[in-house]
Design an enzyme around this catalytic site. Structure first.
Site, PDB file in Angstrom:
ATOM      1  N   ARG A  10       0.813  -1.221   0.000  1.00 46.26           N
ATOM      2  CA  ARG A  10       0.000   0.000   0.000  1.00 46.26           C
ATOM      3  C   ARG A  10       0.843   1.266   0.000  1.00 46.26           C
ATOM      4  O   ARG A  10       0.471   2.277   0.603  1.00 46.26           O
ATOM      5  CB  ARG A  10      -0.968   0.030   1.188  1.00 46.26           C
ATOM      6  CG  ARG A  10      -1.902  -1.162   1.250  1.00 46.26           C
ATOM      7  CD  ARG A  10      -2.818  -1.267   0.035  1.00 46.26           C
ATOM      8  NE  ARG A  10      -3.570  -2.501   0.103  1.00 46.26           N
ATOM      9  CZ  ARG A  10      -3.176  -3.661  -0.427  1.00 46.26           C
ATOM     10  NH1 ARG A  10      -2.023  -3.716  -1.091  1.00 46.26           N
ATOM     11  NH2 ARG A  10      -3.912  -4.734  -0.324  1.00 46.26           N
TER      12      ARG A  10
ATOM     13  N   SER B 264     -11.292  -0.019   3.415  1.00 46.92           N
ATOM     14  CA  SER B 264     -10.518  -0.306   4.625  1.00 46.92           C
ATOM     15  C   SER B 264      -9.885   0.990   5.124  1.00 46.92           C
ATOM     16  O   SER B 264      -9.082   1.595   4.415  1.00 46.92           O
ATOM     17  CB  SER B 264      -9.433  -1.337   4.327  1.00 46.92           C
ATOM     18  OG  SER B 264     -10.011  -2.554   3.914  1.00 46.92           O
TER      19      SER B 264
ATOM     20  N   GLU C 148      -5.440   4.608   5.971  1.00 53.62           N
ATOM     21  CA  GLU C 148      -5.192   4.428   4.541  1.00 53.62           C
ATOM     22  C   GLU C 148      -5.658   5.620   3.709  1.00 53.62           C
ATOM     23  O   GLU C 148      -4.989   6.000   2.740  1.00 53.62           O
ATOM     24  CB  GLU C 148      -5.868   3.145   4.045  1.00 53.62           C
ATOM     25  CG  GLU C 148      -5.502   2.770   2.627  1.00 53.62           C
ATOM     26  CD  GLU C 148      -5.850   1.339   2.287  1.00 53.62           C
ATOM     27  OE1 GLU C 148      -6.041   1.066   1.082  1.00 53.62           O
ATOM     28  OE2 GLU C 148      -5.932   0.500   3.191  1.00 53.62           O
TER      29      GLU C 148
END
Length: 363
Positions: A168, A258, A355
């Site tokens: 990520r 998420s 995130e």
């Protein structure tokens, strides 16, 4: 360059969390020239700049954004080469919808991104985050990213090997906080993605199924291949069951997906977790172990639906998604995020990282 209708002059109208204040100057770029003109004008005048695609990974302040928001609305793709040996050489403008590209790939018999079905947002955001799900990452098929370098005022093309891809993350994402020159660029990275080049294999079947949950649902062993269309259909079903496919009628999908990334732990940090905590060794020299943010959240006492009734809550379908129940403001979501983050830290000594891109707010 087109101006927005009045209804779009709020970040709440432009993001999947549906929160955020009014925008001083909103524009839609229908060509690369329009996008570059808007970015350059903002940077030369010192005006805050936010370049948006689908707005699916943004949590914006309730306060007005006193700057320029540019939404890239370019669509389509170019197949530069397609053969059985080399696969499909595809170039996609940053504004194209990611799931539209995945659907096209499945139709064309391009194998390798079918497990990334249902992910909202635009193609341009995927290399920034090195987007991944169900055992696949965009980095698996990424060839290059063509960008506008705000630091030099020039086009810069990165080969995959130059992007510093990780879990990520990428060189592009890290420039939010600061580049090699020490300058922070957020809420838009130093390098604005213009085009993404993908090298996607031709195959009658999917890439090997790597994710255990997906394999179980398909009724196959990890490593087997099945028709790519079946993987896409199955992944969409799994994501809908978790509230991860956008649906205006379902508040569980009023989210940024998420909210926290899975933590990357040192061997000592991993050893300190309970014995039954998920552990996925990355195989690097540092012995890094990835754990599950969802497991940590639920085992710290935050079950699905935590926060209900209220303006913001954890999804009733997945404990990793923070959701807007219809009347939430940014501060409601931040308060919930802080509660969850602090609870996990207290229970396990692990600090979860958000995130989404935070615009005008901090956690």
């Amino acid at each position: 360059m087109t101006a927005s209708p009045a209804a779009a002059r709020s970040l709440a109208d432009l993001t999947t969390l549906r929160v955020g204040g009014t925008v001083r100057d909103y524009r839609e770029a229908t060509s690369e020239a329009e996008l570059l003109a808007a970015v350059t004008e903002a940077d030369e005048s010192g005006t805050p700049l936010l370049v948006l695609g689908g707005g699916s990974n943004v949590l914006a302040s309730d306060e007005a954004f006193d700057g320029v928001v540019v939404r890239d609305v370019r669509r389509g793709l170019e197949v530069r080469e397609s053969s059985a040996c080399s696969g499909a050489d595809v170039v996609v403008p940053a504004g194209e919808g990611w799931d539209d590209l995945v659907a096209r790939a499945v139709e064309e018999g391009w194998s390798g991104i079918e497990a990334l079905s249902g992910i909202p947002g635009s193609v341009g955001a995927t290399p920034v985050q090195n987007v991944g799900a169900y055992g696949q990452e965009v980095g698996d098929v990424l060839a290059f990213v063509r960008t506008w370098d705000r630091g030099t005022g020039r086009i810069k093309t990165f080969a995959r090997s130059e992007l510093g891809l990780g879990y990520r993350t990428s060189l592009l994402k890290r420039s939010f906080a600061g580049d090699a020159d020490g300058r922070a660029w957020g809420p838009t990275p130093r390098w604005v993605v213009l085009e993404v080049g993908l090298q996607i294999p031709h195959a009658t079947l999917s890439a090997p199924v790597r994710y255990a949950e997906l394999a179980r649902t398909l009724g196959v062993e990890v490593g087997e291949r099945v028709p790519a269309a079946l993987v896409r259909e199955t992944v969409l079903g799994l994501r809908r069951g978790k509230g991860m496919v956008l649906d205006a009628a379902d508040h569980d999908t009023w989210s940024a997906g998420s909210f926290f990334t899975n933590p990357l732990l040192t061997p000592d940090e991993s050893a300190a977790l309970p014995q039954d905590a998920p552990r996925f060794p990355l195989g690097d020299d540092a012995g890094t172990v990835k754990s599950s943010a969802a497991w940590l959240i639920s085992h710290a006492g935050f079950e699905r639906g935590h926060g209900l009734p209220g303006a913001a809550s954890l999804s009733t379908k997945h404990s990793l998604a923070l959701t807007n129940r219809g009347d939430a403001r940014a501060e409601d979501l931040l308060s919930l995020a802080r509660e969850v983050r602090d609870g996990v830290r207290s229970a396990f000594g692990v600090v979860l990282e958000p995130e989404p891109v935070l615009v005008g707010v901090s956690l």
